[in-house]
Scaffold this motif. Structure first.
Motif, PDB file in Angstrom:
ATOM      1  N   VAL A   1       2.450   6.065  12.338  1.00  0.00           N
ATOM      2  CA  VAL A   1       2.088   4.821  11.891  1.00  0.00           C
ATOM      3  C   VAL A   1       2.719   4.797  10.357  1.00  0.00           C
ATOM      4  CG1 VAL A   1      -0.328   4.009  10.899  1.00  0.00           C
ATOM      5  CG2 VAL A   1      -0.181   5.454  13.181  1.00  0.00           C
TER       6      VAL A   1
ATOM      7  N   THR B   1       2.827   1.806   7.021  1.00  0.00           N
ATOM      8  CA  THR B   1       2.132   0.438   6.323  1.00  0.00           C
ATOM      9  C   THR B   1       3.121  -0.225   5.539  1.00  0.00           C
ATOM     10  OG1 THR B   1      -0.029   1.617   6.347  1.00  0.00           O
ATOM     11  CG2 THR B   1       0.439  -0.313   5.027  1.00  0.00           C
TER      12      THR B   1
ATOM     13  N   ASP C   1      -3.476  -6.944   7.318  1.00  0.00           N
ATOM     14  CA  ASP C   1      -4.433  -6.975   6.405  1.00  0.00           C
ATOM     15  C   ASP C   1      -4.329  -8.292   5.487  1.00  0.00           C
ATOM     16  OD1 ASP C   1      -6.450  -6.923   4.318  1.00  0.00           O
ATOM     17  OD2 ASP C   1      -6.655  -4.465   4.616  1.00  0.00           O
TER      18      ASP C   1
ATOM     19  N   GLU D   1      -0.824  -6.399   3.672  1.00  0.00           N
ATOM     20  CA  GLU D   1      -0.254  -5.498   4.583  1.00  0.00           C
ATOM     21  C   GLU D   1      -0.231  -5.597   5.943  1.00  0.00           C
ATOM     22  OE1 GLU D   1      -2.068  -1.987   2.538  1.00  0.00           O
ATOM     23  OE2 GLU D   1      -3.460  -1.906   4.125  1.00  0.00           O
TER      24      GLU D   1
ATOM     25  N   ARG E   1      -0.032  -2.791   9.188  1.00  0.00           N
ATOM     26  CA  ARG E   1      -0.100  -1.522   9.644  1.00  0.00           C
ATOM     27  C   ARG E   1       0.487  -1.470  11.173  1.00  0.00           C
ATOM     28  NH1 ARG E   1      -3.643   1.707  12.322  1.00  0.00           N
ATOM     29  NH2 ARG E   1      -3.941   4.184  11.651  1.00  0.00           N
TER      30      ARG E   1
ATOM     31  N   GLN F   1       1.931   0.861  14.295  1.00  0.00           N
ATOM     32  CA  GLN F   1       1.892   2.192  15.001  1.00  0.00           C
ATOM     33  C   GLN F   1       2.950   2.031  15.873  1.00  0.00           C
ATOM     34  OE1 GLN F   1      -1.167   3.057  17.774  1.00  0.00           O
ATOM     35  NE2 GLN F   1      -1.177   5.414  16.926  1.00  0.00           N
TER      36      GLN F   1
ATOM     37  N   LYS G   1       8.028  -0.863   3.107  1.00  0.00           N
ATOM     38  CA  LYS G   1       7.016   0.120   3.067  1.00  0.00           C
ATOM     39  C   LYS G   1       6.376   0.419   1.781  1.00  0.00           C
ATOM     40  CE  LYS G   1       9.705   3.411   6.134  1.00  0.00           C
ATOM     41  NZ  LYS G   1      10.060   4.636   6.559  1.00  0.00           N
TER      42      LYS G   1
END
Length: 465
Positions: free
Chosen positions: A396, A398, A429, A434, A436, A438, A464
């Motif tokens: 994961v 971000t 978000d 941001e 996220r 996976q 990142k």
């Protein structure tokens, strides 16, 4: 202490009154936004209003003139048009022409202010909308498009195929959403309409509407109605003052008519009354804040400048060439017909309560909307672009993504990310700017491909976090 309490009571009452007066129109606007998004295929209307051209501005102005939606109700509808692919010029044209007039307000104008006003008012709104749309196209010509559906993207296969293994005309990427939508039942479409209009759209614009309402309540509470009357001996100055005070205040197209009539009867010129009828319904602090946030500062400047120039121009024409005709056309007993106009009823308060509940619900729904099933694959496996991966430890990461401002932007970023090979899930978000992601494993992490995908979707990739 008592004076402070009286001021607070006046402010609260003005806020409740404005909120209740706006609520029915806002709910109608959000419903129209949902209907437009779900039930009206964008290929029917977007090609007519998508390009920054004269025709797109013309169609939007013509489409907006007869609709009985005020400056607050038109906000979600115009944003929905923009998201579906309308140009900024067409969106501004719709923003100006729609709230300034409507079938109901045209008839009410005729009954209270006479035929000349009833004819000139929609004509002035249409011409001002054309000016605003064309001016917006000029000042935003070099601005990039962000978070907007790209019209005709199915005709440019190389954009759709970069993140899939399909080839040529056999690629199903561009048709996937259309096929899925066509298979939905009537009940599913109704549910999607309500969710888009009353959850997604309200969540996107409610913050700025509430801020605008608070400021509007301050103005309505502390600026007296008879402030205009001191300037009746100076027609041009009177028009400018009316313009400055009317633009941030919320007034609907029909509700502004008796106010304009009363002011004319007390001495202001018909031109100043027309400025009030045009600038009041076409703008409000709420619409200014939302337009600035959703369309950009240049668009907001073009929007306000066009309304100001249009209102002052037509007001000047009336006062210079047709003042006697307009004064003679007004019915002497018209003010008696205004009795009881604008009083709020049970329906208005019910709509206000419903709208307040929807604002709260939309905010909570937005906070927890990152886990939709369509944004995730089954745990433990990935079928990215047809390749099956064995069980590996997910990674994961971000990232920072700039330019997202609403749920539509969120969906665009997530969709672009999920097209990448090796992505298990993606959650954007908007508030924290941001993304996220996976990944299936360390070997699948491809920041370069992610950067390209995000930037091609129209947003800025910040690396990142």
């Amino acid at each position: 202490m008592s004076a402070l309490v009286e001021i607070l009571e006046k402010f609260v009452w003005q806020f409740v009154t404005l909120f209740s007066e706006m609520a029915p129109f806002l709910l109608l606007g959000f419903l129209l936004a949902g209907i437009l998004h779900v039930w009206v295929p964008n290929h029917l209307y977007v090609p007519k209003i998508s390009k920054p051209s004269f025709n797109s501005v013309l169609w939007s102005a013509l489409f907006g003139v007869p609709l009985p939606i005020c400056s607050c109700g038109v906000i979600p509808t115009s944003i929905a048009l923009r998201k579906e692919g309308a140009s900024k010029g067409a969106s501004v044209s719709f923003l100006i022409s729609t709230p300034a007039t409507g079938v109901d307000s045209i008839l009410a104008t005729y009954s209270l202010l006479g035929g000349p006003f009833a004819i000139l008012r929609p004509v002035a709104a249409f011409m001002t909308a054309m000016l605003g749309g064309l001016f917006t196209n000029v000042v935003t010509k070099k601005e990039p498009e962000t978070g907007v559906a790209v019209v005709g993207e199915t005709h440019e296969p190389h954009h759709e195929h970069e993140h899939c293994d399909c080839e040529g005309d056999h690629c199903s990427c561009s048709q996937e959403g259309h096929d899925e939508h066509s298979k939905k039942s009537f009940v599913q479409k109704v549910r999607e309409t309500l969710e888009y209009g009353f959850v997604n759209m309200i969540g996107d614009v409610s913050k700025w509407l509430i801020i605008g309402l608070l400021l509007g309540a301050l103005i309505a509470a502390f600026v007296p109605d008879d402030f205009f009357l001191f300037l009746h001996e100076y027609p041009l100055l009177c028009m400018v003052v009316v313009l400055v005070l009317a633009m941030p205040m919320y007034t609907c197209a029909t509700g502004s008519i008796p106010l304009a009539l009363a002011l004319v009867e007390k001495g202001i010129t018909p031109g100043a009354a027309l400025v009030l009828l045009m600038a009041g319904p076409a703008t409000s602090i709420a619409s200014m804040l939302v337009v600035g946030k959703a369309f950009g500062k240049r668009t907001l400047a073009a929007y306000l400048t066009s309304i100001a120039l249009g209102a002052l121009f037509f007001g000047f024409v009336i006062d210079t060439f047709f003042m006697d005709s307009f004064l003679a056309s007004m019915l002497p007993h018209a003010s008696a017909e205004c009795h009881g106009h604008g009083a709020l009823g049970v329906f208005d308060y019910i709509c206000a309560v419903l709208f307040a509940v929807l604002i709260i619900y939309a905010k909570f729904a937005h906070k927890g909307c990152g886990g939709h099933d369509e944004h995730h694959h089954h745990e433990g496996e990935c079928h990215c672009n047809g390749h099956h991966h064995e069980h590996e430890e997910p990674v994961v990461v971000t990232y920072r993504v700039l330019g997202m401002s609403c749920s539509h932007c969120k969906a665009c970023v997530e969709k672009a990310t999920l097209r990448l090979d090796g992505v298990l899930s993606a959650e954007a978000d908007v508030a924290n700017k941001e993304l996220r992601v996976q990944w299936h494993g360390d070997d699948d992490v491809d920041e370069t491909a992610l950067k390209n995908a995000v930037e091609e979707a129209g947003f800025e990739f910040g690396g990142k976090k």
